[in-house]
Design an enzyme around this catalytic site. Structure first.
Site, PDB file in Angstrom:
ATOM      1  N   GLU A   1     -10.603 -12.200 -31.589  1.00 51.02           N
ATOM      2  CA  GLU A   1      -9.608 -11.229 -32.057  1.00 51.02           C
ATOM      3  C   GLU A   1      -9.318 -10.170 -31.003  1.00 51.02           C
ATOM      4  O   GLU A   1      -8.172  -9.741 -30.848  1.00 51.02           O
ATOM      5  CB  GLU A   1     -10.078 -10.564 -33.356  1.00 51.02           C
ATOM      6  CG  GLU A   1     -10.067 -11.504 -34.559  1.00 51.02           C
ATOM      7  CD  GLU A   1      -8.670 -12.029 -34.869  1.00 51.02           C
ATOM      8  OE1 GLU A   1      -7.684 -11.400 -34.458  1.00 51.02           O
ATOM      9  OE2 GLU A   1      -8.571 -13.081 -35.512  1.00 51.02           O
TER      10      GLU A   1
ATOM     11  N   TYR B   1      -6.081  -3.684 -37.867  1.00 53.67           N
ATOM     12  CA  TYR B   1      -5.779  -5.112 -37.855  1.00 53.67           C
ATOM     13  C   TYR B   1      -7.042  -5.941 -37.632  1.00 53.67           C
ATOM     14  O   TYR B   1      -7.351  -6.874 -38.388  1.00 53.67           O
ATOM     15  CB  TYR B   1      -4.739  -5.477 -36.764  1.00 53.67           C
ATOM     16  CG  TYR B   1      -4.822  -6.959 -36.477  1.00 53.67           C
ATOM     17  CD1 TYR B   1      -4.254  -7.866 -37.364  1.00 53.67           C
ATOM     18  CD2 TYR B   1      -5.577  -7.459 -35.417  1.00 53.67           C
ATOM     19  CE1 TYR B   1      -4.401  -9.227 -37.187  1.00 53.67           C
ATOM     20  CE2 TYR B   1      -5.735  -8.810 -35.229  1.00 53.67           C
ATOM     21  CZ  TYR B   1      -5.141  -9.688 -36.117  1.00 53.67           C
ATOM     22  OH  TYR B   1      -5.317 -11.021 -35.947  1.00 53.67           O
TER      23      TYR B   1
ATOM     24  N   ASP C   1      -0.079  -7.784 -38.094  1.00 55.95           N
ATOM     25  CA  ASP C   1       0.123  -7.872 -36.651  1.00 55.95           C
ATOM     26  C   ASP C   1       1.609  -8.110 -36.400  1.00 55.95           C
ATOM     27  O   ASP C   1       2.425  -8.016 -37.313  1.00 55.95           O
ATOM     28  CB  ASP C   1      -0.746  -8.984 -36.057  1.00 55.95           C
ATOM     29  CG  ASP C   1      -0.229 -10.362 -36.448  1.00 55.95           C
ATOM     30  OD1 ASP C   1       0.528 -10.450 -37.429  1.00 55.95           O
ATOM     31  OD2 ASP C   1      -0.572 -11.337 -35.779  1.00 55.95           O
TER      32      ASP C   1
END
Length: 354
Positions: free
Chosen positions: A47, A132, A150
């Site tokens: 991520e 996020y 996102d």
DNA sequence: GATGCGTGGTC
DNA sequence: TGACCAAGCAT
């Protein structure tokens, strides 16, 4: 753009989430390496790497796999020296991500006893982890019903709700997060979030959305999806010239370490003063690169063979950081350099070899 | 709340 | 080809 009108309400029941989940289960990219693992640390690494970075870049250039081979768990990353961490990140940009990832690893060791917390707020407290990323880890690694917003989700939602205002404002972002929170299902949030983002990546395309292939077209209110989302845009491009020195002495290259900036710890070709004209070393290479909203004309000056001009007179280098000489064969390849300088050095060396 | 941050790809 | 963009975050 051919698109059927909306016939269903995304907030009515779980039909919308179910359609996203079904689409993902049947046609999602389950071969991605970060979808082959349940390790929260590996999910965290993926991520962070994928922040503002395209899947293809992380995947095809091998960053994710290489990182996990070198730093297989938080303990390995926590114990590593920062220069090696930056070297593994070289070419990905936003180097604070790498530093924060190491800080997060140390926090996992020191504050969580080496085990990864599953609670959203504790994940969110890790360095480099924003709203996020925390939602992505909580849902993907732990199966929690946490929302994610996102760039893909913004595009999907702007069309789904026919949102005809600018999306790059705090007020708009607030609305997208509210929609995301309302829509994320208790059932299979992992597949829902991954599917929602992948839908934006592969179907709800920026310029030519594939509405005929979209599994949630029935829920979509957009009448002109290609015109959404609307953005104010950032600052205009600024054109600048950057003059740097290529100086080799005894097989060693002079480099400068940036100190105060966010590229701190990375090595670059030393800057030459703007007014260094009269006795300036000849131009060896001129190239261009973009950085944020700057367009840089990079001019490399130096003496290919005999650097006597360097030692004559005052130091021609305008340096804010530390200067050091590195062996071209053994040391230069091992240190972290921003891509533009790495390319420039390699171009010059290849030319000299030829 | 606005700004800065790296890079590579796309049209 | 130049502007825009891509699994954002920290300050």
């Amino acid at each position: 753009m051919l698109k059927a009108p909306q016939t269903r309400d995304p907030f009515a029941g779980d039909g919308f989430a179910g359609a996203v989940v079904e689409w993902f289960v049947e046609t999602g990219r389950h071969d991605l390496p970060w979808r082959q693992t349940a390790d929260p640390y590996a999910i965290l690494v993926s991520e962070i790497m994928l922040q503002q970075t395209q899947v293809a870049t992380v995947l095809e250039r091998g960053y994710f796999t290489r990182w996990l081979e070198r730093f297989p768990d938080p303990a390995a990353l926590a114990a590593a020296a920062e220069p090696e961490v930056l070297k593994c990140w070289e070419g990905l940009g936003y180097y604070n991500r790498a530093r924060n990832l190491q800080k997060a690893a140390r926090a996992l060791i020191e504050e969580h006893g080496g085990s990864f917390p599953g609670e959203l707020d504790k994940i969110r407290a890790l360095p480099g982890v924003g709203r996020y990323t925390a939602g992505a880890i909580a849902s993907i690694a732990f199966g929690r019903a946490a929302a994610v917003v996102d760039g893909n989700v913004v595009r999907v939602f702007a069309r789904l709700f026919d949102f005809r205002e600018a999306v790059d404002t705090p007020a708009a972002q607030k609305r997208f997060w509210e929609w995301a929170e309302r829509l994320v299902p208790e059932n299979r949030p992992r597949e829902y979030n991954a599917g929602l983002m992948e839908l934006g990546q592969r179907v709800c395309l920026r310029t030519s959305p594939a509405c005929l292939a979209c599994p949630v077209a029935d829920w979509c209110a957009a009448t002109d999806p290609a015109a959404l989302p609307i953005k104010n845009g950032g600052p205009k491009t600024v054109f600048v010239t950057e003059r740097v020195l290529f100086a080799v002495r005894d097989g060693r290259l002079l480099l400068e370490r940036e100190s105060g900036s966010r590229r701190r710890g990375l090595w670059k070709l030393p800057a030459l003063p703007e007014d260094f004209a009269g006795e300036a070393p000849p131009v060896m290479l001129e190239t261009k690169y973009s950085i944020t909203h700057h367009r840089v004309d990079l001019i490399v000056q130096g003496w290919a063979g005999d650097p006597t001009g360097l030692s004559a007179g005052p130091n021609p280098v305008e340096s804010e950081g530390e200067l050091a000489w590195f062996d071209l064969q053994t040391e230069v390849p091992a240190i972290a350099m921003p891509s533009p300088y790495r390319r420039a050095v390699e171009t010059i060396l290849a030319r000299q070899k030829a």
